[in-house]
Enzyme design. Structure first.
Site, PDB file in Angstrom:
ATOM      1  N   GLY A  12       9.240  -5.107  -0.702  1.00 60.55           N
ATOM      2  CA  GLY A  12       8.843  -3.912   0.053  1.00 60.55           C
ATOM      3  C   GLY A  12       8.675  -4.215   1.535  1.00 60.55           C
ATOM      4  O   GLY A  12       7.690  -3.836   2.156  1.00 60.55           O
ATOM      5  N   THR A  37      14.341  -0.477  -1.311  1.00 59.58           N
ATOM      6  CA  THR A  37      14.879   0.161  -2.516  1.00 59.58           C
ATOM      7  C   THR A  37      16.292   0.705  -2.319  1.00 59.58           C
ATOM      8  O   THR A  37      16.991   0.951  -3.299  1.00 59.58           O
ATOM      9  CB  THR A  37      13.973   1.320  -2.991  1.00 59.58           C
ATOM     10  OG1 THR A  37      13.879   2.281  -1.947  1.00 59.58           O
ATOM     11  CG2 THR A  37      12.576   0.817  -3.369  1.00 59.58           C
ATOM     12  N   ASN A  85       4.309  -7.453  -2.197  1.00 63.44           N
ATOM     13  CA  ASN A  85       3.720  -6.399  -1.364  1.00 63.44           C
ATOM     14  C   ASN A  85       4.103  -4.995  -1.829  1.00 63.44           C
ATOM     15  O   ASN A  85       3.321  -4.063  -1.661  1.00 63.44           O
ATOM     16  CB  ASN A  85       4.184  -6.611   0.088  1.00 63.44           C
ATOM     17  CG  ASN A  85       3.962  -5.371   0.933  1.00 63.44           C
ATOM     18  OD1 ASN A  85       2.849  -5.083   1.339  1.00 63.44           O
ATOM     19  ND2 ASN A  85       5.024  -4.598   1.170  1.00 63.44           N
ATOM     20  N   TYR A 150      -3.256   4.144  -9.706  1.00 60.53           N
ATOM     21  CA  TYR A 150      -3.135   3.144  -8.634  1.00 60.53           C
ATOM     22  C   TYR A 150      -4.272   2.120  -8.707  1.00 60.53           C
ATOM     23  O   TYR A 150      -4.043   0.910  -8.611  1.00 60.53           O
ATOM     24  CB  TYR A 150      -3.147   3.888  -7.290  1.00 60.53           C
ATOM     25  CG  TYR A 150      -2.990   3.023  -6.064  1.00 60.53           C
ATOM     26  CD1 TYR A 150      -1.745   2.478  -5.722  1.00 60.53           C
ATOM     27  CD2 TYR A 150      -4.071   2.774  -5.220  1.00 60.53           C
ATOM     28  CE1 TYR A 150      -1.602   1.709  -4.577  1.00 60.53           C
ATOM     29  CE2 TYR A 150      -3.935   2.012  -4.073  1.00 60.53           C
ATOM     30  CZ  TYR A 150      -2.688   1.482  -3.758  1.00 60.53           C
ATOM     31  OH  TYR A 150      -2.553   0.715  -2.618  1.00 60.53           O
ATOM     32  N   LYS A 154      -3.913  -1.944  -9.391  1.00 61.10           N
ATOM     33  CA  LYS A 154      -4.372  -2.967  -8.438  1.00 61.10           C
ATOM     34  C   LYS A 154      -5.474  -3.839  -9.054  1.00 61.10           C
ATOM     35  O   LYS A 154      -5.530  -5.044  -8.785  1.00 61.10           O
ATOM     36  CB  LYS A 154      -4.856  -2.313  -7.142  1.00 61.10           C
ATOM     37  CG  LYS A 154      -3.755  -1.595  -6.355  1.00 61.10           C
ATOM     38  CD  LYS A 154      -2.656  -2.541  -5.915  1.00 61.10           C
ATOM     39  CE  LYS A 154      -1.682  -1.883  -4.939  1.00 61.10           C
ATOM     40  NZ  LYS A 154      -0.610  -2.807  -4.513  1.00 61.10           N
ATOM     41  N   ILE A 183      -5.059   1.118   5.948  1.00 60.99           N
ATOM     42  CA  ILE A 183      -4.117   0.628   6.956  1.00 60.99           C
ATOM     43  C   ILE A 183      -3.184   1.782   7.340  1.00 60.99           C
ATOM     44  O   ILE A 183      -2.682   2.494   6.454  1.00 60.99           O
ATOM     45  CB  ILE A 183      -3.278  -0.553   6.403  1.00 60.99           C
ATOM     46  CG1 ILE A 183      -4.176  -1.607   5.730  1.00 60.99           C
ATOM     47  CG2 ILE A 183      -2.420  -1.160   7.508  1.00 60.99           C
ATOM     48  CD1 ILE A 183      -5.168  -2.299   6.612  1.00 60.99           C
TER      49      ILE A 183
END
Ligand code: NAP
Length: 243
Positions: A12, A37, A85, A150, A154, A183
């Site tokens: 990524g 991708t 990542n 998600y 994680k 971020i």
């Protein structure tokens, strides 16, 4: 193509945090192989990486795509550093979340990442050297409404990080995770201004993180100086969570 420098693989890497990690690792002396991708993403990434890197397509949710990525990387060399990542979100409140939304996120962020790591393990173990760095998220610890899939992916990644660190320590392979806070990237750009401001109010350092903040942490974990650090989750979140 063969890499005369140590090889770092960054999934990524076409934008956001991954691109910052890829260019920072190049500056730290690695030949970097990134993924995107799409073919157009690969072409742009190759331009960005120049002669000290290259890129191939990768869809972590697709077994064949992963096998083909691994074959292309392996033709160049064994990764000294593997940065997992790539990750996606597909947010919804639990009672409305479709199986597909759950499965896509788990397949990409967790299962696909495991499959990729497993593919490179033989070479890394033979080399008796490796740095595996998984990009998690602050929400693995905090939870977040609308992100059960998600957050589960994680949190799974963090558990996997600790287990792998125990399995691979004797082969001089360290396995760590970096858990970013908020971020500024395409991923967080999807939030409304109200959501962004509510988040900012909870960050003691009073700013959103930048992709470079995460890249610095990854370069540290990839460095010789981090050789005695393994099984750790390095939080880079401006104080949003002090776990
Ligand atoms: P981003 O801007 O959305 O970029 C995602 C990257 O992952 C892109 O390079 C994308 O490739 C690639 N990707 C998407 N689906 C993929 C798939 N199925 N297989 C392989 N690669 C795929 O994300 P970001 O904000 O930079 O986030 C990077 C990582 O940090 C993610 O793991 C994310 O969960 C984590 N993180 C981000 C934040 C944040 O605030 N941004 C916070 C905590 C954790 P294409 O360009 O080809 O689509």
């Amino acid at each position: 193509m063969t890499a005369s420098k140590p090889l770092a693989v960054v999934t990524g890497a076409s934008r956001g945090i991954g691109l910052a990690i890829a260019t920072s690792l190049q500056n730290a002396g690695f030949f970097v192989i990134g993924s995107a991708t799409s073919e157009s993403g690969v072409a742009k990434l190759r331009d960005a990486l120049g002669e000290q890197g290259t890129a191939f397509t990768l869809n972590l949710a697709d077994v064949q795509s992963t096998e083909s990525f691994v074959a292309q990387v392996s033709a160049i060399g064994t990764p000294a550093v593997l940065v997992n990542n790539a990750g996606i979100t597909s947010d919804n409140l639990s009672m409305r979340m479709k199986d597909e939304e759950w499965q896509n996120v788990l397949d990409t962020n967790l299962t696909g990442t495991f499959r990729l790591i497993r593919s490179f393990l033989k070479g890394m173990m033979k080399a008796r050297y490796g740095r595996i760095i998984n990009i998690s998220s602050v929400v693995a610890t905090m939870g977040n409404p609308g992100q059960v899939n998600y957050c589960a992916s994680k949190a799974g990644l963090e558990g996997m990080t600790r287990s792998l660190a125990q399995e691979l320590g004797s082969r001089n392979i360290t396995v760590n995770a970096v858990a970013p806070g908020f971020i500024a990237t395409d991923m967080t750009n999807e939030l409304t201004d109200d959501q962004k401001n509510a988040m900012l109010a909870r960050i003691p350092l009073q700013r959103y993180g930048e992709a470079a903040d995460i890249a610095h942490a990854v370069v540290y974990l990839a460095s010789a100086g981090a050789g005695y650090v393994t099984g750790q989750i390095l939080h880079v979140n401006g104080g949003l969570n002090m776990g």
